[in-house]
Design a protein around this motif. Structure first.
Motif, PDB file in Angstrom:
ATOM      1  N   LYS A 126       8.618 -12.238   5.932  1.00  0.00           N
ATOM      2  CA  LYS A 126       8.440 -10.943   6.525  1.00  0.00           C
ATOM      3  C   LYS A 126       7.189 -10.542   6.327  1.00  0.00           C
ATOM      4  O   LYS A 126       6.058  -9.955   7.128  1.00  0.00           O
ATOM      5  CB  LYS A 126       9.397  -9.683   6.213  1.00  0.00           C
ATOM      6  N   VAL A 127       6.616 -10.604   5.101  1.00  0.00           N
ATOM      7  CA  VAL A 127       5.245  -9.935   4.384  1.00  0.00           C
ATOM      8  C   VAL A 127       4.412 -11.015   5.120  1.00  0.00           C
ATOM      9  O   VAL A 127       3.198 -10.570   5.509  1.00  0.00           O
ATOM     10  CB  VAL A 127       5.432 -10.078   2.991  1.00  0.00           C
TER      11      VAL A 127
ATOM     12  N   PRO B 470      11.455 -12.297 -10.927  1.00  0.00           N
ATOM     13  CA  PRO B 470      11.464 -11.326  -9.663  1.00  0.00           C
ATOM     14  C   PRO B 470      10.572 -11.731  -8.602  1.00  0.00           C
ATOM     15  O   PRO B 470       9.333 -12.233  -8.937  1.00  0.00           O
ATOM     16  CB  PRO B 470      11.399 -10.178 -10.580  1.00  0.00           C
ATOM     17  N   THR B 471      10.894 -11.222  -7.518  1.00  0.00           N
ATOM     18  CA  THR B 471       9.770 -11.317  -6.446  1.00  0.00           C
ATOM     19  C   THR B 471       8.536 -10.465  -6.614  1.00  0.00           C
ATOM     20  O   THR B 471       8.831  -9.528  -7.297  1.00  0.00           O
ATOM     21  CB  THR B 471      10.435 -11.252  -5.093  1.00  0.00           C
ATOM     22  N   ALA B 472       7.367 -10.979  -6.257  1.00  0.00           N
ATOM     23  CA  ALA B 472       6.153 -10.192  -6.671  1.00  0.00           C
ATOM     24  C   ALA B 472       6.728  -8.824  -6.051  1.00  0.00           C
ATOM     25  O   ALA B 472       7.049  -8.656  -4.950  1.00  0.00           O
ATOM     26  CB  ALA B 472       4.853 -10.766  -5.960  1.00  0.00           C
ATOM     27  N   SER B 473       6.088  -7.920  -6.819  1.00  0.00           N
ATOM     28  CA  SER B 473       6.424  -6.455  -6.530  1.00  0.00           C
ATOM     29  C   SER B 473       5.682  -6.057  -5.231  1.00  0.00           C
ATOM     30  O   SER B 473       6.164  -5.262  -4.326  1.00  0.00           O
ATOM     31  CB  SER B 473       6.024  -5.599  -7.617  1.00  0.00           C
ATOM     32  N   PHE B 474       4.452  -6.581  -5.018  1.00  0.00           N
ATOM     33  CA  PHE B 474       3.762  -6.005  -3.576  1.00  0.00           C
ATOM     34  C   PHE B 474       4.565  -6.617  -2.494  1.00  0.00           C
ATOM     35  O   PHE B 474       4.633  -6.013  -1.360  1.00  0.00           O
ATOM     36  CB  PHE B 474       2.455  -6.693  -3.457  1.00  0.00           C
ATOM     37  N   ILE B 475       5.243  -8.003  -2.713  1.00  0.00           N
ATOM     38  CA  ILE B 475       6.061  -8.511  -1.514  1.00  0.00           C
ATOM     39  C   ILE B 475       7.269  -7.505  -1.153  1.00  0.00           C
ATOM     40  O   ILE B 475       7.394  -7.178  -0.194  1.00  0.00           O
ATOM     41  CB  ILE B 475       6.524  -9.765  -1.937  1.00  0.00           C
ATOM     42  N   GLN B 476       7.969  -7.316  -2.292  1.00  0.00           N
ATOM     43  CA  GLN B 476       9.100  -6.428  -2.263  1.00  0.00           C
ATOM     44  C   GLN B 476       8.782  -4.902  -1.590  1.00  0.00           C
ATOM     45  O   GLN B 476       9.318  -4.482  -0.533  1.00  0.00           O
ATOM     46  CB  GLN B 476       9.711  -6.123  -3.806  1.00  0.00           C
ATOM     47  N   ALA B 480       9.683  -3.660   2.228  1.00  0.00           N
ATOM     48  CA  ALA B 480      10.553  -2.457   2.471  1.00  0.00           C
ATOM     49  C   ALA B 480       9.857  -1.513   3.323  1.00  0.00           C
ATOM     50  O   ALA B 480      10.776  -0.723   3.700  1.00  0.00           O
ATOM     51  CB  ALA B 480      10.536  -1.950   0.912  1.00  0.00           C
ATOM     52  N   HIS B 481       8.441  -1.831   3.629  1.00  0.00           N
ATOM     53  CA  HIS B 481       8.003  -0.760   4.691  1.00  0.00           C
ATOM     54  C   HIS B 481       7.855  -1.378   6.196  1.00  0.00           C
ATOM     55  O   HIS B 481       6.835  -1.595   6.321  1.00  0.00           O
ATOM     56  CB  HIS B 481       6.935  -0.224   4.208  1.00  0.00           C
ATOM     57  N   ASN B 482       8.930  -1.077   6.998  1.00  0.00           N
ATOM     58  CA  ASN B 482       9.004  -1.661   8.106  1.00  0.00           C
ATOM     59  C   ASN B 482       7.913  -1.075   9.068  1.00  0.00           C
ATOM     60  O   ASN B 482       7.268  -1.516  10.038  1.00  0.00           O
ATOM     61  CB  ASN B 482      10.242  -1.427   8.949  1.00  0.00           C
ATOM     62  N   TRP B 483       7.223   0.347   8.639  1.00  0.00           N
ATOM     63  CA  TRP B 483       6.278   1.017   9.320  1.00  0.00           C
ATOM     64  C   TRP B 483       5.076   0.333   9.497  1.00  0.00           C
ATOM     65  O   TRP B 483       4.105   0.397  10.404  1.00  0.00           O
ATOM     66  CB  TRP B 483       6.232   2.576   8.957  1.00  0.00           C
TER      67      TRP B 483
END
Lengths: 239, 612
Positions: A126-127, B470-476, B480-483
């Motif tokens: 997605k990213v 954990p997945t890189a925080s910037f990816i998370q 998370a922001h679809n906008w």
């Protein structure tokens, strides 16, 4: 000052030491073959660390050793979805599926392509799609205003199409409601009830695509056989 | 004679066989546990599953005089029930215990549970006349005659040591001394907690006979539930008159906090004349006489909520005492995928019927199904005992040794005003691998991998001893922001609008304003030429520096510039060239004129001059 830092860090350290002790104890029990006991520990840890792929993996291992291929497959699948590049998870999922007569890599698809296609998690994809879109957005707008760097605009458009299409395809696959036969054997019936005749027996571990539900019954398609029928909700595990 | 003996032998044999098959149970009960010295107690011994020559061994009961009044045997479909009834007269006040009654049957000895009785001294009144009142409604005709002989005395109060309900009933009845028939109602606790049991007693007093078949209408309830505890007889002396009474007892409990009430109970009776008349005349009299109605008083209660402070999670609404819990499974060794019936049983003094169903905790390794409950109540020695049975099916998913952990259940003790939690004992279950499912793929087939390696078997890989990275925080965050999908699309949209609304680029749009500014400031022909040159570069992307005039004109024509404008441009350009190389005197006014002409040309080009 040091005391304050120590006091602030203490709860975190205690939690971590508790976690390590739990993992160590679980591993010891696993080595002793007490799989049912280990299962409880890992399930408790999973509540504290939800969706951790390694905990799903360990739970899958316990179920596999206990002879429940269905529940093992379900948990390996959850682990693989969260971490598709881990080779141990892929190996165990592949083995559990093979044990049930299912195939991890669909027939006719090169393994490398399968690995590449599922190499990124949905979140990562997605990213990537987002980055592709931003790249194309900026380049396209620049071109519209300046009419310059036309080649870069085409490259960015291609990247955008590939990542966007990849993400859309994977999203579609992820949106499929997947389940696995968890009971040692389940009956596939022609309707949602015991009064309908059983058309087939499905052994544990077979993958199912959920189509519909009525009361305590699911309409399913057995992925490997293409058989369609109704199965009791309690005999399956949703992934 | 022989037939009778044979029948008795057969019956004995049959009941003995039944006893061996089904077991014998022996129980004892009394009609009331609180009595005054004037009352009599009815003790019933029930032997379920046995008949024949049975002689119960009563324990020593120094507090009572005991008389056996009846014994009955009932045999239905080879199921025998034997009952013995005793009348017990208290000898002195205080706490008395009827010890275990022993029954010898077959080779076994059965014993009942001991029963505690509270005997209170009778109130200090005129000696009650031992009339037939003690026989209650059985022979009502006798009572009238004796009651009529009674002498009026001042009403007495019940002794303080009497139980609350007995005292209230006694004192309330004492106020009705001038009536021949009356009915009263009372509860032992007017402010119970929700689901706490209270005892409701309704008594119909009479001091003269009435015709049989007096219908009784039970009271209706508001915000209460009721269970019958039984009917008993008694007598009481009021103002020197000997009254008999019939008592109906109920266990009541409040449903929700707030007000609750018990409405009037009714009994319709036809007073008997008291003369010795025939049964036919009595029936006729019952038909011809107007029946009279006795109504009890309304009883109001206030239902208290159970405290919320320190309320355990395993509290499901039970209020009472002496609860016990047990759990059992029908099989302790099963195959994976086979169902196990888990039964949890609750017993205690209180009403379990209105309580919520127990929620099973998560059982690791088991699929659990919804709990189904059944409940029942029974009266034992004047108090309500109830049970609740929870049944659930649990299915182990995989083989192994499992332990069904202890299951908690809590209740509120209204006497100690505390919550108590009781637990089931853990149950071990052994689950073997299923034999119903296929054995799966055989991984043990060996395969030669070459280079001296032979694969013997395949197995799953070992455990992971840490959590996943954990997945890189910037990816998370980004995912998370679809906008975030919208700004580039918006940007592109704006670009497209810009492009399609006017086909000029920003540079092209800037060309006119640049040219105007430059031409207004131009004092020399060079400056005018520069302005015109810059305009052509921005507007048409024609670089004039290295191009001869003819090629510039051709380029303009290619861009869609009309020929007349191209001609005007050529004229101005030639003039500019001429001026640029003319003497100094030609600059000034000539340059300004050329600047004006250039500006007009540019304006015309803007409107009609095509574009690059």
């Amino acid at each position: 000052m040091k005391k304050w830092i120590l006091m602030l860090c203490l709860p975190v350290l205690l939690c971590l030491s508790g976690f390590a002790a739990d993992m160590q104890q679980a591993e010891q029990l696993y080595r002793e073959g007490k799989y049912a006991a280990v299962l409880g520990t890992y399930e408790d840890l999973l509540r504290a660390y939800p969706n951790d792929p390694f905990l799903y993996y360990n739970i899958g291992n316990c179920y596999f050793k206990m002879g429940s291929r269905g529940l093992a497959t379900a948990n390996y699948y959850r682990a693989w979805r969260a971490n598709p590049r881990d080779k141990d998870i892929t190996h165990n999922l592949s083995l559990a599926l093979t044990a049930s007569g299912e195939k991890f890599v669909p027939a006719g698809m090169p393994a490398a392509l399968h690995q590449a296609f599922f190499g990124l998690t949905l979140q990562e994809l997605k990213v990537a799609a987002l980055a592709g879109l931003w790249f194309f957005g900026i380049m396209g707008t620049f071109w519209l205003f300046k009419r310059r760097f036309g080649a870069l605009v085409i490259v960015s458009l291609l990247i955008c199409i590939v990542t966007g299409g990849w993400y859309a395809w994977r999203s579609k696959i992820a949106s499929q409601k997947l389940a696995v036969v968890a009971a040692p054997i389940a009956e596939l019936r022609s309707g949602p009830g015991d009064n309908f005749p059983a058309s087939a027996n499905v052994a544990q571990g077979h993958l199912l695509l959920l189509q519909d539900s009525k009361d305590q019954w699911y309409e399913v398609i057995v992925k490997s056989q293409g058989l369609k029928g109704w199965i009791e909700a309690d005999t399956i595990e949703k992934i | 004679m022989w037939k009778k003996i044979l029948l008795i032998l057969l019956l004995s044999f049959a009941t003995q066989a039944q006893a061996d098959l089904m077991g014998v149970s022996v129980s004892a009960s009394v009609n009331k546990t609180n009595i005054s010295m004037n009352d009599e107690l009815k003790l019933t011994l029930t032997i379920d599953g046995a008949a024949g020559n049975i002689t119960p061994q009563l324990p020593s009961t120094p507090s009572f005089n005991v008389y056996q009044v009846a014994s009955t045997q009932q045999i239905d479909n080879f199921h025998a029930i034997t009952r013995f009834e005793y009348i017990m007269m208290p000898r002195f006040p205080g706490k008395a215990t009827i010890g275990p009654i022993s029954v010898q049957y077959g080779n076994k000895t059965y014993q009942t549970d001991p029963i505690e009785i509270n005997v209170f001294r009778a109130p200090n009144t005129a000696t009650p006349q031992k009339a037939a009142a003690s026989q209650g409604m059985i022979d009502t005709s006798m009572q009238g005659a004796s009651a009529r002989k009674a002498v009026r005395k001042a009403p007495a109060q019940a002794p303080a040591e009497w139980p609350a309900l007995e005292r209230i009933l006694y004192n309330t009845a004492a106020k009705h001394g001038n009536e021949h028939f009356f009915m009263i109602a009372a509860v032992d606790n007017a402010s119970p907690y929700v689901n706490q049991l209270a005892t409701l007693a309704i008594r119909f007093y009479y001091d003269r006979p009435f015709l049989n078949n007096a219908p009784y209408i039970a009271p209706s309830l508001s915000n209460l539930v009721m269970e019958e505890l039984g009917v008993s007889d008694g007598n009481q002396s009021i103002d020197g008159r000997n009254y008999a009474y019939k008592e109906m007892r109920y266990a009541i409990s409040g449903v929700t906090p707030g007000k609750a009430s018990v409405s009037e109970a009714e009994i319709r009776y036809v007073p008997d004349s008291g003369f010795d008349i025939s049964m036919f005349d009595k029936m006729f009299a019952a038909l011809s006489k107007e029946p009279q109605t006795a109504k009890s008083n309304i009883v109001n209660l206030t239902i208290r909520p159970v405290p919320t402070q320190d309320q355990p999670k395993s509290f499901y609404g039970a209020v009472g005492t002496k609860y016990s819990i047990s759990a059992d499974v029908d099989r302790k060794s099963v195959e994976a995928g086979e169902a196990i019936n888990l039964t949890i049983t609750l017993n205690g003094t209180g009403n379990l019927k209105p309580t919520s169903d127990l929620k099973l905790p998560r059982l690791n390794g088991f699929k659990t199904y919804d709990v189904v409950s059944t409940s029942g109540v029974g009266q034992q020695n004047g108090s309500l005992k109830s049970y609740k049975i929870f049944k659930s099916v649990i299915v182990p998913s995989a083989s192994g040794s499992y332990i069904i952990p202890k299951i908690a259940w809590s209740y509120f003790d209204p006497v100690k005003k505390t919550y108590y939690t009781i637990y089931t004992t853990p149950i071990s279950v052994n689950v073997t691998p299923s034999t119903k499912a296929d054995s799966g793929f055989d991984f043990s087939t060996s395969a030669d991998l070459g280079n001296g390696f032979r694969q013997l078997t395949q197995d799953i890989r070992y455990l992971k001893s840490a959590l996943s990275e954990p997945t890189a925080s910037f990816i998370q965050k980004a995912a998370a922001h679809n906008w975030l999908f919208y700004p580039p699309l918006l940007l592109l949209g704006m670009g497209l609008i810009f492009a399609f609304s006017d086909k000029k680029t920003l540079a092209q749009k800037r060309a006119l304003s640049n040219a105007k500014t430059q031409l207004k400031k131009a004092l020399k022909a060079d400056e005018v030429a520069d302005a015109l040159s810059t305009y052509l570069q921005l507007r048409y992307r024609i670089h004039t520096a290295s191009l001869p005039l003819r090629e510039i004109s051709n380029a303009l024509k290619k861009c869609g510039c009309p020929p007349n404008l191209v001609e005007r441009f050529e004229t101005i350009w030639q003039k500019l060239d001429a001026v640029r190389f003319a003497p100094v005197a030609m600059q000034g006014e000539g340059a300004q004129e050329l600047a004006r002409q250039s500006l007009e040309l540019i304006k015309d080009m803007e409107s009609k001059g095509g574009h690059a």
